[in-house]
Every structure is written in structure tokens, then in C-alpha cells.
Design an enzyme around this catalytic site. Structure first.
Site, PDB file in Angstrom:
ATOM      1  CG  ASP A  98      -1.658  -0.916   0.792  1.00 21.98           C
ATOM      2  OD1 ASP A  98      -2.894  -1.443  -0.046  1.00 21.98           O
ATOM      3  OD2 ASP A  98      -2.438  -1.902   2.001  1.00 21.98           O
TER       4      ASP A  98
ATOM      5  CG  MET B 122      -4.556  -5.340  -2.777  1.00 23.63           C
ATOM      6  SD  MET B 122      -3.826  -6.123  -2.447  1.00 23.63           S
ATOM      7  CE  MET B 122      -4.293  -7.751  -2.018  1.00 23.63           C
ATOM      8  N   GLY B 123      -5.757  -0.888  -2.231  1.00 21.37           N
ATOM      9  CA  GLY B 123      -5.833   0.146  -1.867  1.00 21.37           C
ATOM     10  C   GLY B 123      -7.013   1.287  -0.693  1.00 21.37           C
TER      11      GLY B 123
END
Length: 420
Positions: free
Chosen positions: A144, A190-191
Site C-alpha cells: 500500500d 489494492m488500496g
């Protein structure tokens, strides 16, 4: 000097290069037999320490440990488990001391993200709060890229390289079919709160008209009307539209578009499925044919396309963590400091864990275009060096040849079980 054993463990979602950090820790510790005896790895993170499920890495050959540099995932198993405060769960800390004493452990290395930094900080305070001498150093890791102080986080450069490559290749595919078939492709990455991985998708768009044409960040409130207008404009202008989106985008009500209602072990909302949600919105309102994909584990496990910069930094931070511990540094994290963009130069500095634990680093607004749908030149200058270079693993029979360690358990000495 007194020789003490070391404890190393991996925590949270694993990456393409977390094992490179493990390699850095173990190889560096082996170069100091006068200070560090054995490196015990916790099976499944801090849970291994609490349950006294320790792995003796000294039983692995130098060759096997070296192969960790090219192997993805967590070689010793990871976990999502956060220590509660001493006031809430004193028994946990008494158990850690019991296990550490039994195995003569004086060094603690925890390889993870923000929640793991918090666990490492709590362990570092054992000497002060409970009278047990321990040196605890956090080894940064998170795809991340949301840890503060450090210029970037090991794992991010490789996932960035993967998503930028994937969305470029998918963009070529969509462009070739747009005349008679698919008009829109969406890649979900993702995030949760920070859009760094989505921003990396933007690196694929180097020329006018290249995808991705639209990026959706958690830092920018999702407005369906503005979004649909942008999609329509893009299709009319370029014949197709390629979109990169963070799993954690939120609507005007502040809720995740993809929230399932479930929670992970850290208490975070479980996300996934924003790509099909957006695809259906486009189909319903604009009538365009679409395809979507969720990068999911593929993006963080893709060691075959890892960034050389990322792999080198991951190893260097593992090595630096041991060197800091041997220098008596406690409650710190080795962090990357950027010295120059082009050519990219960096070194390693100390970051106090009190300033790292539970702190998230978000995308600066000047990294996001004025309309909120893409990255700026400043963002590109930051991201570009992090995906530079190739570091291919060895191949056998046409496939990457990764290592699986024996992971032989250490005999238990405390004489009791502990439930987590």
C-alpha cells in the site's frame, strides 16, 4: 559481549519481496555470531511467539536462505494479529517474556506495515514496562506504500510495476477490440485509504490516448455523474476507456463502494468488488460493453516481474534492521530517504516507531490531476524510479524456481500452551 538469539516474523499481507527482507535479516545476523546466536522465525507472525511455535532458521543452508531473495509470499507464514495494550491484555506480554526467556531471545524483528509497527513498538517497551531487556526493530513492508517517513515501502515498487504492466497490456487488448466489441476495461487494485497502487497504473499512459484514461483514488470522493461523463467523453474521443480503481473508493456518504460488511482480524472493513459495481453502473447508464478484472493476490505475489529497485531496498532494509539492533537502537524502523529523482539515489535513515505506528501516508493532492482522474508529472517523477530495473528469479522447466524452506520447529521449553 553477550550472545542473544533473535526472533524474526512476518505480518499482514505478504509481498513479492518480503522474503528478500527476511534474507537480509538472516544473512546479516549470521555474519555476527559473536552477538547473535540463532535466528528463530515465528510461524505465522507474532502468533508464533505467543504459541511458542518457533522455526530454527540456522538449520537452513546458506544457499536456501539466499534463494529467499527471489521467492514471493511469506516463507514463515504471516498473520493479521495485533497485540492489545498492556492494560487490556497483560497476559500476552507475560507470555512473550516467558517465551523469550526460555529461548534466550534478545532481539525482535517484525516485518510488516502500520499495525505491525504498533506491535513492534509495544514489544520494544517490554524492558521499561516489564523489566525484560529486548531490542525491537521494525522492518517496513506494505504494498500500500502508506507508511510515513520512508520514501517508499518494500513491496510497493513491485506491485506498481505489475499493475502498470498489466493495465498497459489490457489496454492494448481493449483498443484492438473496441470497434466491434468491448468499450470499457476496469482493473481493480489494492488500496484501502491510499491510492498509491492506482497511481502506479497511471505510469502506463505515456502518450495521448493510452490507457488508463481514468483513475479513481480513495483520496477523491467518488461522484457517479462526473465519472460517467468522463467515461462517455473518453469513449467518444478514443473509442474505448481503460480505468484503474482502488478497492477503497468511497461515495458521498463516506462508505466504501465495495464494503462487504465483513471485518478482518485487524478490524478493517473487508473490501472487494468495486470493479463489477462500476462496470454495471456503466452498462446501466451508458450501455457500453465491458470487461473487468481484480488484481487481488496476483499483484502482490508477482515476483516474476519484480522491480529491481524494490528487491534491493527490501534486502537493504532487512540488513539495516540488524545493524541498528546491534548498535543498540530500540523502537526504530530503517527507512528509505530519497536523495535524488533522476538518477534515483537513496540511503537509509532511522525512523522512530512512535512516529510510524498507526500512521497512514496518503497521496498528496498535487500528485493527483486537477479533475481528480489521473496523476500529475510530480507523481510520475516520484513513482518512475521505484519500478526501474528487472530482477528475474531463476527458472526451471519454464516456471519460476522458488524455494520452500524446511521450517523445522524448535523444541518447546515453557511446558504450557497459550491460546490466541
Amino acid at each position: 559481549m553477550t550472545v542473544k538469539n533473535a526472533f524474526y516474523a512476518q505480518s499482514g499481507g505478504v509481498t513479492a519481496v518480503i522474503n528478500a527482507s527476511a534474507c537480509g535479516v538472516i544473512e546479516t545476523a549470521r555474519r555476527h555470531p559473536d552477538r547473535i546466536g540463532r535466528v528463530y522465525a515465528g510461524r505465522n507472525g507474532i502468533i508464533g511467539a505467543l504459541t511458542e511455535d518457533l522455526i530454527d532458521t540456522s538449520l537452513e543452508s546458506a544457499e536456501q536462505i539466499a534463494r529467499l531473495r527471489h521467492t514471493p509470499s511469506g516463507a514463515f507464514g504471516s498473520c493479521r494479529y495485533k497485540l492489545k495494550s498492556l492494560e487490556q491484555h497483560r497476559e500476552q506480554y507475560e507470555r512473550l517474556i516467558e517465551v523469550f526467556k526460555a529461548h534466550d531471545i534478545g532481539y525482535f524483528f517484525y516485518n510488516g506495515g502500520g499495525d505491525s509497527a504498533d506491535t513492534c513498538l509495544k514489544v520494544s517497551q517490554l524492558s521499561e514496562t516489564m523489566g525484560y531487556p529486548i531490542v525491537a526493530v521494525h522492518v517496513p513492508k506494505t504494498v500500500d506504500n502508506d507508511l510515513p517517513i520512508t520514501d517508499c515501502c518494500p513491496g510497493f515498487g513491485s506491485v506498481a510495476k505489475y499493475v502498470a504492466t498489466s493495465i498497459r497490456e489490457a489496454g492494448y487488448d481493449v483498443a484492438s477490440m473496441a470497434k466491434t466489441s468491448t468499450k470499457v476495461f476496469i482493473l481493480e487494485v489494492m488500496g484501502r485509504h491510499a491510492g498509491w497502487i492506482t497511481a502506479a497504473c497511471g505510469l502506463a499512459a505515456e502518450q495521448e490516448g493510452e490507457g488508463p484514461h481514468i483513475l479513481l483514488f480513495p483520496e477523491i470522493e467518488f461522484d457517479p455523474e462526473r465519472f460517467l461523463a468522463k467515461v462517455k467523453e473518453t469513449v467518444e474521443r478514443h473509442g474505448h476507456c481503460v480505468i484503474g480503481v482502488s478497492e477503497g473508493i468511497k461515495g458521498t456518504d463516506g462508505k466504501f463502494l465495495s464494503e462487504s460488511g465483513l471485518r478482518d482480524a485487524f478490524g478493517h472493513a473487508q473490501l472487494g468488488g468495486v470493479a463489477p459495481t462500476l462496470a454495471q453502473l456503466i452498462k446501466d447508464k451508458l450501455g457500453y460493453k465491458y470487461h473487468w478484472a481484480v488484481a487481488d493476490y496476483l499483484q502482490r505475489a508477482a515476483r516474476h516481474i519484480a522491480s529491481r529497485t524494490d528487491a534491493e531496498q527490501a534486502y537493504a532494509l532487512g540488513r539495516a534492521a540488524v545493524e541498528m539492533a546491534l548498535a543498540g537502537k530500540n523502537a526504530v524502523m530503517p527507512a528509505i530517504r530519497r536523495l535524488a529523482d533522476a538518477p534515483y539515489r537513496w540511503d537509509i535513515v532511522e525512523a522512530p516507531l512512535a512516529q510510524v505506528a498507526n500512521v497512514e501516508k496518503f497521496m498528496p493532492r498535487d500528485f493527483i490531476s486537477a479533475d481528480g482522474f489521473h496523476i500529475t508529472d510530480a507523481c510520475r517523477a516520484y513513482l518512475s524510479p521505484l519500478i526501474e530495473g528487472e530482477d528475474y528469479p531463476p527458472y526451471r522447466n519454464g516456471l519460476p524456481d522458488y524455494v520452500r524452506l524446511a521450517n523445522i520447529a524448535v523444541a518447546k521449553k515453557t511446558g504450557r500452551d497459550f491460546q490466541v
